[in-house]
Design a protein around this motif. Sequence first.
Motif, short mmCIF file in Angstrom:
data_model
loop_
_atom_site.label_atom_id
_atom_site.label_comp_id
_atom_site.label_asym_id
_atom_site.label_seq_id
_atom_site.Cartn_x
_atom_site.Cartn_y
_atom_site.Cartn_z
N LEU A 42 46.61 34.48 7.90
CA LEU A 42 45.38 34.11 7.22
C LEU A 42 44.33 35.17 7.49
CD1 LEU A 42 43.79 30.73 6.84
CD2 LEU A 42 42.46 32.40 8.09
N THR A 43 43.72 35.68 6.43
CA THR A 43 42.61 36.62 6.56
C THR A 43 41.49 36.19 5.62
OG1 THR A 43 43.49 38.13 4.87
CG2 THR A 43 44.08 38.60 7.16
N VAL A 44 40.27 36.50 6.01
CA VAL A 44 39.09 36.14 5.22
C VAL A 44 38.16 37.34 5.19
CG1 VAL A 44 37.17 34.53 4.95
CG2 VAL A 44 39.25 33.77 6.09
N ALA A 45 37.60 37.62 4.00
CA ALA A 45 36.63 38.70 3.89
C ALA A 45 35.61 38.39 2.80
CB ALA A 45 37.32 40.02 3.58
N ASP A 46 34.38 38.74 3.09
CA ASP A 46 33.29 38.65 2.12
C ASP A 46 33.57 39.73 1.06
OD1 ASP A 46 30.86 38.78 0.80
OD2 ASP A 46 29.69 39.24 2.58
N ILE A 47 33.48 39.37 -0.23
CA ILE A 47 33.85 40.35 -1.27
C ILE A 47 32.73 40.65 -2.26
CG2 ILE A 47 36.33 39.92 -1.12
CD1 ILE A 47 36.02 38.20 -3.71
N THR A 48 31.53 40.09 -2.04
CA THR A 48 30.43 40.36 -2.96
C THR A 48 29.25 40.95 -2.21
OG1 THR A 48 29.65 38.09 -2.75
CG2 THR A 48 31.06 38.58 -4.65
N GLU A 49 28.44 41.71 -2.95
CA GLU A 49 27.29 42.38 -2.35
C GLU A 49 26.28 41.39 -1.77
OE1 GLU A 49 24.16 45.70 -3.86
OE2 GLU A 49 26.13 45.68 -4.83
N ASN A 50 26.14 40.23 -2.43
CA ASN A 50 25.16 39.24 -1.96
C ASN A 50 25.76 38.23 -0.97
OD1 ASN A 50 26.70 37.64 -3.60
ND2 ASN A 50 25.03 36.99 -4.93
N HIS A 51 26.99 38.47 -0.53
CA HIS A 51 27.68 37.64 0.46
C HIS A 51 27.93 36.20 -0.02
CE1 HIS A 51 26.95 40.99 3.11
NE2 HIS A 51 25.65 40.87 2.93
N ALA A 52 28.00 35.98 -1.31
CA ALA A 52 28.13 34.63 -1.86
C ALA A 52 29.60 34.19 -1.99
CB ALA A 52 27.45 34.54 -3.22
N VAL A 53 30.51 35.15 -2.09
CA VAL A 53 31.91 34.83 -2.36
C VAL A 53 32.81 35.52 -1.34
CG1 VAL A 53 33.76 34.96 -4.08
CG2 VAL A 53 31.41 34.55 -4.82
N SER A 54 33.83 34.79 -0.90
CA SER A 54 34.83 35.34 0.02
C SER A 54 36.22 35.23 -0.59
CB SER A 54 34.83 34.58 1.35
OG SER A 54 33.68 34.88 2.10
N ARG A 55 37.10 36.07 -0.09
CA ARG A 55 38.50 36.04 -0.50
C ARG A 55 39.33 35.70 0.73
NH1 ARG A 55 41.78 39.87 -4.25
NH2 ARG A 55 43.84 39.83 -3.31
N ILE A 56 40.14 34.68 0.60
CA ILE A 56 41.03 34.26 1.67
C ILE A 56 42.45 34.60 1.24
CG2 ILE A 56 41.91 32.27 2.98
CD1 ILE A 56 39.18 30.90 2.43
N THR A 57 43.19 35.25 2.11
CA THR A 57 44.60 35.54 1.83
C THR A 57 45.43 34.74 2.82
OG1 THR A 57 44.02 37.79 1.14
CG2 THR A 57 46.34 37.36 1.60
N ILE A 58 46.32 33.91 2.29
CA ILE A 58 47.18 33.08 3.12
C ILE A 58 48.63 33.40 2.78
CG2 ILE A 58 47.99 30.72 3.57
CD1 ILE A 58 45.16 29.75 3.14
N VAL A 59 49.42 33.61 3.82
CA VAL A 59 50.87 33.73 3.65
C VAL A 59 51.46 32.43 4.18
CG1 VAL A 59 52.96 35.01 4.24
CG2 VAL A 59 50.78 36.23 3.93
N THR A 60 52.28 31.80 3.37
CA THR A 60 52.92 30.55 3.76
C THR A 60 54.36 30.57 3.27
OG1 THR A 60 52.67 28.13 3.76
CG2 THR A 60 52.21 29.28 1.68
#
Length: 172
Positions: A42-60
């Motif tokens: 599981l990884t999480v990162a902020d992906i927008t300039e205004n910090h409003a949206v994040s992308r989570i990558t999950i391997v299952t």
Amino acid sequence: MMHIKQEAEERHVLTITVDNEAGILAKIAGLFTARGYNIDSLTVADITENHAVSRITIVTHGPPSQIDQIHAQLERLVPVHKVVDLTEVGPHVARELALIKVAGLGEKRVEALRLADIFRAKAVDTTTESFIFELTGAPDKIDTFVQLMRDLGLVEVGRTGIVAMIRGPHEA
């Protein structure tokens, strides 16, 4: 006599685009744990300039019906914008970063350096008795390097988890 058909387990890489708000990661992890699903990475990162949206990558992993169920349940969570199963979408690039500490002297030290060179691992810390190698690549590459270091004085391993993107010019 009743026969129950077992579905084969499959590994899937899911990317989830979410509003960057408190508690969303706990909601997603809770969805998995409440149903007995496993998260391999599981990884999480902020992906927008205004910090409003994040992308989570999950391997299952799990049978196809379980993966479909996970996908559907994730899409129903409130701050989730989009769920993409990169495994289903098509060719994708998945990478992970690892720090691998190896302690050794003499021939073992020389062999650790030789293998690090072959794997393109970078020595980011060096003492007279140890190295910390930084290695980026596909999870299988990191698994192989770590396995080889076990015989050469492996001390500790830290891994970031997988980040992945669909290949080509388009967003997943």
